[in-house]
Write a protein that holds these residues in place. Structure first.
Motif, PDB file in Angstrom:
ATOM      1  N   LYS A   3       0.840  -1.193   0.000  1.00 18.35           N
ATOM      2  CA  LYS A   3       0.000   0.000   0.000  1.00 18.35           C
ATOM      3  C   LYS A   3       0.876   1.244   0.000  1.00 18.35           C
ATOM      4  CE  LYS A   3      -3.408  -2.049   2.958  1.00 18.35           C
ATOM      5  NZ  LYS A   3      -4.028  -1.985   4.270  1.00 18.35           N
ATOM      6  N   LEU A   4       0.408   2.265  -0.676  1.00 17.40           N
ATOM      7  CA  LEU A   4       1.120   3.544  -0.636  1.00 17.40           C
ATOM      8  C   LEU A   4       0.933   4.157   0.748  1.00 17.40           C
ATOM      9  CD1 LEU A   4       0.166   5.082  -4.099  1.00 17.40           C
ATOM     10  CD2 LEU A   4       2.218   3.789  -3.487  1.00 17.40           C
ATOM     11  N   PRO A   5       1.988   4.733   1.311  1.00 17.23           N
ATOM     12  CA  PRO A   5       1.854   5.374   2.624  1.00 17.23           C
ATOM     13  C   PRO A   5       1.166   6.736   2.489  1.00 17.23           C
ATOM     14  CG  PRO A   5       4.076   5.659   1.785  1.00 17.23           C
ATOM     15  CD  PRO A   5       3.355   4.761   0.798  1.00 17.23           C
ATOM     16  N   ARG A   6       0.619   7.228   3.573  1.00 15.11           N
ATOM     17  CA  ARG A   6      -0.049   8.535   3.563  1.00 15.11           C
ATOM     18  C   ARG A   6       0.898   9.629   3.068  1.00 15.11           C
ATOM     19  NH1 ARG A   6      -4.702   8.953   5.117  1.00 15.11           N
ATOM     20  NH2 ARG A   6      -4.577   7.394   6.754  1.00 15.11           N
ATOM     21  N   SER A   7       2.183   9.500   3.356  1.00 15.27           N
ATOM     22  CA  SER A   7       3.159  10.508   2.925  1.00 15.27           C
ATOM     23  C   SER A   7       3.208  10.633   1.397  1.00 15.27           C
ATOM     24  CB  SER A   7       4.541  10.186   3.484  1.00 15.27           C
ATOM     25  OG  SER A   7       4.967   8.904   3.044  1.00 15.27           O
ATOM     26  N   PHE A   8       2.881   9.578   0.669  1.00  7.91           N
ATOM     27  CA  PHE A   8       2.846   9.645  -0.798  1.00  7.91           C
ATOM     28  C   PHE A   8       1.840  10.697  -1.252  1.00  7.91           C
ATOM     29  CE2 PHE A   8       0.972   8.584  -4.866  1.00  7.91           C
ATOM     30  CZ  PHE A   8       2.080   8.312  -5.665  1.00  7.91           C
ATOM     31  N   TYR A   9       0.686  10.758  -0.596  1.00 10.59           N
ATOM     32  CA  TYR A   9      -0.397  11.668  -0.978  1.00 10.59           C
ATOM     33  C   TYR A   9      -0.179  13.091  -0.456  1.00 10.59           C
ATOM     34  CZ  TYR A   9      -2.548   7.086  -1.564  1.00 10.59           C
ATOM     35  OH  TYR A   9      -2.806   5.791  -1.922  1.00 10.59           O
ATOM     36  N   ALA A  10       0.627  13.237   0.580  1.00 11.28           N
ATOM     37  CA  ALA A  10       0.836  14.531   1.239  1.00 11.28           C
ATOM     38  C   ALA A  10       1.910  15.346   0.520  1.00 11.28           C
ATOM     39  CB  ALA A  10       1.198  14.310   2.706  1.00 11.28           C
ATOM     40  N   ARG A  11       1.815  15.395  -0.796  1.00  6.67           N
ATOM     41  CA  ARG A  11       2.793  16.110  -1.621  1.00  6.67           C
ATOM     42  C   ARG A  11       2.069  16.911  -2.686  1.00  6.67           C
ATOM     43  NH1 ARG A  11       6.130  12.268  -4.563  1.00  6.67           N
ATOM     44  NH2 ARG A  11       4.237  11.091  -4.763  1.00  6.67           N
ATOM     45  N   ASP A  12       2.829  17.591  -3.504  1.00  6.09           N
ATOM     46  CA  ASP A  12       2.292  18.376  -4.608  1.00  6.09           C
ATOM     47  C   ASP A  12       1.354  17.527  -5.465  1.00  6.09           C
ATOM     48  OD1 ASP A  12       2.517  20.763  -6.563  1.00  6.09           O
ATOM     49  OD2 ASP A  12       3.079  19.015  -7.787  1.00  6.09           O
ATOM     50  N   THR A  13       0.176  18.064  -5.746  1.00  7.03           N
ATOM     51  CA  THR A  13      -0.874  17.314  -6.447  1.00  7.03           C
ATOM     52  C   THR A  13      -0.444  16.884  -7.847  1.00  7.03           C
ATOM     53  OG1 THR A  13      -2.544  18.468  -5.179  1.00  7.03           O
ATOM     54  CG2 THR A  13      -3.281  17.402  -7.196  1.00  7.03           C
ATOM     55  N   VAL A  14       0.245  17.741  -8.583  1.00  7.48           N
ATOM     56  CA  VAL A  14       0.688  17.382  -9.936  1.00  7.48           C
ATOM     57  C   VAL A  14       1.673  16.220  -9.870  1.00  7.48           C
ATOM     58  CG1 VAL A  14       1.944  18.190 -11.986  1.00  7.48           C
ATOM     59  CG2 VAL A  14       0.215  19.657 -10.903  1.00  7.48           C
ATOM     60  N   LYS A  15       2.570  16.275  -8.919  1.00  6.90           N
ATOM     61  CA  LYS A  15       3.537  15.180  -8.757  1.00  6.90           C
ATOM     62  C   LYS A  15       2.822  13.870  -8.422  1.00  6.90           C
ATOM     63  CE  LYS A  15       7.878  14.119  -6.545  1.00  6.90           C
ATOM     64  NZ  LYS A  15       9.137  14.735  -6.830  1.00  6.90           N
ATOM     65  N   VAL A  16       1.857  13.942  -7.506  1.00  8.90           N
ATOM     66  CA  VAL A  16       1.097  12.744  -7.135  1.00  8.90           C
ATOM     67  C   VAL A  16       0.332  12.211  -8.346  1.00  8.90           C
ATOM     68  CG1 VAL A  16      -0.788  11.833  -5.692  1.00  8.90           C
ATOM     69  CG2 VAL A  16       0.921  13.374  -4.692  1.00  8.90           C
ATOM     70  N   ALA A  17      -0.313  13.107  -9.119  1.00 12.57           N
ATOM     71  CA  ALA A  17      -1.082  12.682 -10.297  1.00 12.57           C
ATOM     72  C   ALA A  17      -0.199  11.923 -11.285  1.00 12.57           C
ATOM     73  CB  ALA A  17      -1.721  13.888 -10.981  1.00 12.57           C
ATOM     74  N   ARG A  18       0.999  12.411 -11.509  1.00 17.81           N
ATOM     75  CA  ARG A  18       1.926  11.742 -12.436  1.00 17.81           C
ATOM     76  C   ARG A  18       2.424  10.410 -11.857  1.00 17.81           C
ATOM     77  NH1 ARG A  18       4.048  14.666 -16.634  1.00 17.81           N
ATOM     78  NH2 ARG A  18       5.999  13.502 -16.526  1.00 17.81           N
ATOM     79  N   GLU A  19       2.725  10.402 -10.566  1.00 22.12           N
ATOM     80  CA  GLU A  19       3.300   9.208  -9.952  1.00 22.12           C
ATOM     81  C   GLU A  19       2.268   8.132  -9.630  1.00 22.12           C
ATOM     82  OE1 GLU A  19       6.033  10.217  -6.809  1.00 22.12           O
ATOM     83  OE2 GLU A  19       7.160  11.553  -8.145  1.00 22.12           O
ATOM     84  N   LEU A  20       0.981   8.468  -9.685  1.00 24.02           N
ATOM     85  CA  LEU A  20      -0.050   7.432  -9.533  1.00 24.02           C
ATOM     86  C   LEU A  20      -0.127   6.542 -10.770  1.00 24.02           C
ATOM     87  CD1 LEU A  20      -2.983   9.312  -7.772  1.00 24.02           C
ATOM     88  CD2 LEU A  20      -1.752   7.302  -6.904  1.00 24.02           C
ATOM     89  N   LEU A  21       0.331   7.053 -11.907  1.00 24.64           N
ATOM     90  CA  LEU A  21       0.303   6.242 -13.138  1.00 24.64           C
ATOM     91  C   LEU A  21       1.172   5.003 -12.947  1.00 24.64           C
ATOM     92  CD1 LEU A  21       0.549   9.110 -15.751  1.00 24.64           C
ATOM     93  CD2 LEU A  21      -1.494   7.833 -15.079  1.00 24.64           C
ATOM     94  N   GLY A  22       0.604   3.855 -13.261  1.00 19.29           N
ATOM     95  CA  GLY A  22       1.309   2.591 -13.092  1.00 19.29           C
ATOM     96  C   GLY A  22       1.059   1.917 -11.748  1.00 19.29           C
TER      97      GLY A  22
END
Length: 183
Positions: A3-22
């Motif tokens: 599972k992704l940790p909460r810290s993954f989501y607690a970052r810049d939204t554009v970065k999270v949107a790109r890094e959710l791919l895959g």
């Protein structure tokens, strides 16, 4: 998969949107995991983003967007389609990432190309609004494999009403993936 940790989501939204791919969206229903690989997202970057639901302030519908990161914001559109977003950044920002399309991996029936179809295939509805994405029944996971995909940036879909925000390239998808919602 982990599972992704909460810290993954607690970052810049554009970065999270790109890094959710895959990454993998997992919804366990009656002990059966339904899994899809995220292949398309859109970033909604807070109250100043006129395309974001949060731009109208805190309402009963948008309250979850202003809460802590790592929670699901599920809403109904056109009175018939559910959409799932992932709340991002720090509490109070009103930012989230819309999951637009999945590549079916396991136990998915129906199309997954588009946010409404994705939710229907994954069994996601309003009961999962404000659901913690670190739970055991709805979460996003990473298989640890290195990502070697080309990411395409395009304007978001269906936000023509948002003035200058309508043309911003805040939609991201994996180039060449046949499951994206709009070619």
């Amino acid at each position: 998969m982990r599972k992704l940790p909460r810290s993954f989501y607690a970052r810049d939204t554009v970065k999270v949107a790109r890094e959710l791919l895959g990454k993998y969206l997992v919804h366990v229903i009656d002990g059966v995991p339904h899994i899809g690989r995220i292949v398309e997202t859109e970033a909604y970057i807070g109250v100043h983003d006129l395309a974001a639901h949060s731009s109208r302030g805190i309402t009963p519908r948008t309250r979850v967007m202003f809460g802590p990161p790592g929670f699901a914001y599920v809403y109904l559109i056109y009175g018939m389609y559910h959409c799932i977003n992932v709340v991002t950044e720090r509490e109070g920002n009103g930012a989230a990432v819309l999951l637009r399309a999945l590549e079916p991996i396991r136990n998915l029936d129906g199309k997954t190309s588009g946010p409404g179809l994705l939710c229907k295939a994954m069994g996601i509805d309003l009961r999962l609004n404000a659901h913690d994405l670190s739970s055991d029944d709805l979460y996003i996971a990473d298989d640890g494999a290195p990502q070697s995909q080309t990411i395409v940036n395009r304007p978001r879909i269906g936000v023509d009403y948002a003035g200058e925000w309508s043309g911003r390239e805040l939609r991201f998808y994996i180039q060449g993936n046949p499951c994206i919602s709009k070619k």
